[in-house]
Motif scaffolding. Structure first.
Motif, PDB file in Angstrom:
ATOM      1  N   UNK A  75      18.007  40.741  59.910  1.00 46.20           N
ATOM      2  CA  UNK A  75      17.756  40.442  61.315  1.00 46.20           C
ATOM      3  C   UNK A  75      18.948  40.827  62.195  1.00 46.20           C
ATOM      4  N   UNK A  76      20.171  40.636  61.672  1.00 48.36           N
ATOM      5  CA  UNK A  76      21.369  40.856  62.489  1.00 48.36           C
ATOM      6  C   UNK A  76      22.076  42.155  62.147  1.00 48.36           C
ATOM      7  N   UNK A  77      21.443  43.003  61.343  1.00 53.80           N
ATOM      8  CA  UNK A  77      22.020  44.304  60.965  1.00 53.80           C
ATOM      9  C   UNK A  77      23.409  44.114  60.362  1.00 53.80           C
ATOM     10  N   UNK A  78      23.527  43.103  59.517  1.00 56.28           N
ATOM     11  CA  UNK A  78      24.846  42.752  58.972  1.00 56.28           C
ATOM     12  C   UNK A  78      25.241  43.699  57.835  1.00 56.28           C
ATOM     13  N   UNK A  79      26.550  43.762  57.607  1.00 58.75           N
ATOM     14  CA  UNK A  79      27.086  44.346  56.381  1.00 58.75           C
ATOM     15  C   UNK A  79      27.105  43.240  55.330  1.00 58.75           C
ATOM     16  N   UNK A  80      26.383  43.448  54.221  1.00 60.29           N
ATOM     17  CA  UNK A  80      26.373  42.459  53.134  1.00 60.29           C
ATOM     18  C   UNK A  80      27.564  42.735  52.216  1.00 60.29           C
ATOM     19  N   UNK A  81      28.325  41.674  51.891  1.00 51.60           N
ATOM     20  CA  UNK A  81      29.503  41.796  51.032  1.00 51.60           C
ATOM     21  C   UNK A  81      29.272  40.988  49.757  1.00 51.60           C
ATOM     22  N   UNK A  82      29.211  41.668  48.618  1.00 52.16           N
ATOM     23  CA  UNK A  82      29.137  40.956  47.339  1.00 52.16           C
ATOM     24  C   UNK A  82      30.538  40.469  46.996  1.00 52.16           C
ATOM     25  N   UNK A  83      30.752  39.153  47.086  1.00 51.33           N
ATOM     26  CA  UNK A  83      32.082  38.592  46.806  1.00 51.33           C
ATOM     27  C   UNK A  83      32.009  37.573  45.662  1.00 51.33           C
ATOM     28  N   UNK A  84      30.943  37.657  44.899  1.00 52.42           N
ATOM     29  CA  UNK A  84      30.789  36.796  43.712  1.00 52.42           C
ATOM     30  C   UNK A  84      31.460  37.484  42.522  1.00 52.42           C
ATOM     31  N   UNK A 102      17.335  48.113  52.518  1.00 54.85           N
ATOM     32  CA  UNK A 102      18.082  49.197  53.157  1.00 54.85           C
ATOM     33  C   UNK A 102      19.321  48.697  53.885  1.00 54.85           C
ATOM     34  N   UNK A 103      19.797  47.546  53.462  1.00 53.84           N
ATOM     35  CA  UNK A 103      20.914  46.923  54.155  1.00 53.84           C
ATOM     36  C   UNK A 103      22.206  47.709  53.915  1.00 53.84           C
ATOM     37  N   UNK A 104      23.193  47.569  54.823  1.00 52.56           N
ATOM     38  CA  UNK A 104      24.535  48.089  54.555  1.00 52.56           C
ATOM     39  C   UNK A 104      25.206  47.156  53.559  1.00 52.56           C
ATOM     40  N   UNK A 105      25.811  47.717  52.543  1.00 50.83           N
ATOM     41  CA  UNK A 105      26.276  46.900  51.415  1.00 50.83           C
ATOM     42  C   UNK A 105      27.655  47.337  50.958  1.00 50.83           C
ATOM     43  N   UNK A 106      28.498  46.355  50.687  1.00 48.58           N
ATOM     44  CA  UNK A 106      29.747  46.635  49.998  1.00 48.58           C
ATOM     45  C   UNK A 106      29.997  45.497  49.010  1.00 48.58           C
ATOM     46  N   UNK A 107      31.098  45.595  48.261  1.00 43.98           N
ATOM     47  CA  UNK A 107      31.465  44.535  47.324  1.00 43.98           C
ATOM     48  C   UNK A 107      32.988  44.517  47.270  1.00 43.98           C
ATOM     49  N   UNK A 108      33.539  43.491  46.637  1.00 43.68           N
ATOM     50  CA  UNK A 108      35.001  43.393  46.576  1.00 43.68           C
ATOM     51  C   UNK A 108      35.484  43.285  45.127  1.00 43.68           C
ATOM     52  N   UNK A 109      34.652  43.767  44.194  1.00 39.11           N
ATOM     53  CA  UNK A 109      35.007  43.642  42.776  1.00 39.11           C
ATOM     54  C   UNK A 109      36.167  44.567  42.422  1.00 39.11           C
ATOM     55  N   UNK A 110      36.879  44.204  41.346  1.00 34.88           N
ATOM     56  CA  UNK A 110      38.064  44.965  40.948  1.00 34.88           C
ATOM     57  C   UNK A 110      37.726  46.137  40.032  1.00 34.88           C
ATOM     58  N   UNK A 111      36.448  46.378  39.776  1.00 37.84           N
ATOM     59  CA  UNK A 111      36.023  47.618  39.110  1.00 37.84           C
ATOM     60  C   UNK A 111      34.974  48.282  39.992  1.00 37.84           C
ATOM     61  N   UNK A 112      34.918  49.592  39.977  1.00 38.87           N
ATOM     62  CA  UNK A 112      34.049  50.279  40.926  1.00 38.87           C
ATOM     63  C   UNK A 112      32.984  51.169  40.283  1.00 38.87           C
ATOM     64  N   UNK A 113      33.263  51.869  39.190  1.00 40.13           N
ATOM     65  CA  UNK A 113      32.264  52.793  38.637  1.00 40.13           C
ATOM     66  C   UNK A 113      31.029  52.041  38.152  1.00 40.13           C
TER      67      UNK A 113
END
Lengths: 341, 341
Positions: A75-84, A102-113
């Motif tokens: 609804x708010x066109x937010x960037x979703x951040x996976x911080x779990x 189709x949300x904008x998505x990022x995460x903050x995990x210490x591994x990326x691949x």
């Protein structure tokens, strides 16, 4: 030299998302909520009822279910951040694909691949840019968060051939807004790097803490700053260390073999000739270079079609992004780049 | 809980030497001169003319030759302190045997068994008590010294079956006067302990600095506090690291094998099963015990004939001496001892 706060030259409307939806409110998620709230409305969610209550009590907007959090994000066109914890990402990605595909998505995990692969498998329509703020303490949980955690830290933003540069700019804009320096990197290059400078140091701290303990009460009573500093991160919760190290298995094994090789050669030299010349001189030279690395940066300006490649070159060379502008001609990026003269 | 300054109950005349003669005015010798001067007259000497001039300019009494320094030590009944690099001790000990054979003698080297042997060989009449203040920084030289370096630090004082308890009390009194806590230890037990909590951490820092460098510019630009803290002591001058590690060869090899074993098992487990459970839990438990170790101490009072054994028991159990009294009945020692209930 690092830009500690967002420059007024960064147009907020272009490069910051209208809202943030943070899934997971531990040390990193909780700190991001606190740091971002002054510039972007934050919606938070945690699987723990106690954490949700604590965040709500501290004045943060908290969704009472994952479904509601993702509904609000759409609804708010937010960037979703996976911080779990990264070990809990797969069900979260399935929920994202169901409720906010189709949300904008990022995460903050210490591994990326591995996260990049999981997103491609489970939430393929998400506009995903992986990220990793290199900040943390041995503490954990909502109450351990602070609004200053990301200030001056490196914040990795991942780029691949498929990356949308506008989605990247949104995540990079968030990192700049909370005071980080943005380091663009390929996911595999990120994983190889953090195995060496974060995951291996954790394992060495865990090993050294045991070697000290095997020396008994006398050894521990003599331990001064060299032991205390070198084992500090062994105080991190074991399950957090395991989550980050075990998910970066291949790169970490390479880093461990490098360390075991250097230590093994030194052990052999000490036993046979009594000399530690090689490890002493090479290690001192490496540490001295590390201390001097930030002094050589010059500012550059990037624009043009091959922006992904240019950004990856900045990160690979040890540089970082310090600002993003949008003019009539598209995106322009300011970066600090090593002066190799 | 640690006594930071000498208690007024310590009778200065009994347990402090009338003067100190410090041979070597680098970080440790220079700091000791600064810390001791307010309570004991100090005579200093360095083989470097520049260092002698710098110390004299700062108001310290400096002898212009080793022979004159030792002559003054005899005349003033001083405690001689070897504060030069351990690799230069043998000629100094020969000079002591020639010019001041029965002087009270200590040293501040980070290895103790080899120095005990050298003293027995080269200056057998000296009233020697080995010591090792567990304090230092990556800096070196006269100008790096501070009067607060020893405050709160563990200061090992060595005891063997031959030790004279009055000579021990003189060295322990000096350590208390500069704010250290006194840890009695057998020379071999000291060497085994410092291999684990000081020498090995230096080697691991040197190895880790190289592993980071092998990751290239990206890895170093991502390095945060875990890498910076874990490699800090790799900034120490290589010749100082070599001097302390190479002279403690046997004990250090044992500590390196312990570390290589723990890391090797973890590497095998990660490669075969993907799990780091064992190293993560054992290392975290060890670090947590290290953090909590100072909370269990209770104060005890030692007197009687078997003082050397009592003092060694205090050190071996993780305790330390906090005060020394002389009454009509001889020496009484206050100590902090682990409360094992």
């Amino acid at each position: 030299m690092h830009q500690a706060l967002p420059s007024p030259a960064i147009p907020r409307s272009a490069d910051l998302p209208p809202a943030l939806c943070i899934l997971g409110l531990g040390l990193i998620g909780g700190s991001l909520a606190r740091a971002a709230q002054p510039v972007i409305p934050v919606i938070g969610w945690s699987p723990s009822e106690g954490t949700r209550a604590a965040a709500a009590e501290d004045g943060y907007q908290v969704a009472d279910s994952l479904e509601n959090a993702l509904g609000a994000a759409v609804q708010r066109d937010a960037l979703v951040v996976l911080a779990a914890p990264v070990t809990t990402f797969r069900p979260l990605l399935s929920a994202i694909d169901e409720h906010s595909p189709e949300v904008r998505l990022t995460d903050v995990a210490s591994v990326k691949a591995v996260v990049q692969d999981d997103v491609a498998e489970l939430a393929p329509r998400a506009r995903y840019i992986g990220s990793h703020p290199m900040a943390g303490t041995a503490a954990s949980g909502w109450s351990a968060g602070t609004d200053s955690l990301f200030r001056g830290a490196a914040w990795v933003t991942c780029l691949t051939d498929d990356s949308d540069i506008d989605d990247w700019a949104t995540v990079a804009g968030l990192a700049l807004a909370v005071g980080s320096r943005v380091v663009p990197a390929d996911p595999q290059a990120h994983d190889a790097a953090v195995a060496r400078i974060s995951h291996l140091p954790h394992l060495m701290a865990l090993a050294l803490a045991q070697v000290g303990e095997h020396g008994g009460a006398l050894a521990l009573s003599l331990a001064a700053s060299s032991f205390a500093d070198a084992t500090r991160v062994a105080g991190t919760r074991p399950e957090l260390i395991r989550a980050m190290c075990e998910t970066n298995r291949e790169a970490l094994i390479g880093a461990m073999d490098d360390a075991l090789g250097i230590m093994g050669v030194a052990r052999g030299s000490l036993a046979s000739t009594g000399s530690l010349l090689k490890i002493a001189e090479a290690g001192h030279r490496a540490r001295t270079a590390f201390d001097g690395r930030a002094d050589q940066l010059v500012q550059v300006r990037l624009d043009g079609d091959d922006m992904v490649d240019q950004l990856l070159s900045v990160g690979a060379a040890g540089g970082h992004v310090s600002g993003i502008d949008r003019g009539g001609d598209g995106l322009t990026v300011q970066a600090w780049y090593p002066d190799l003269d």
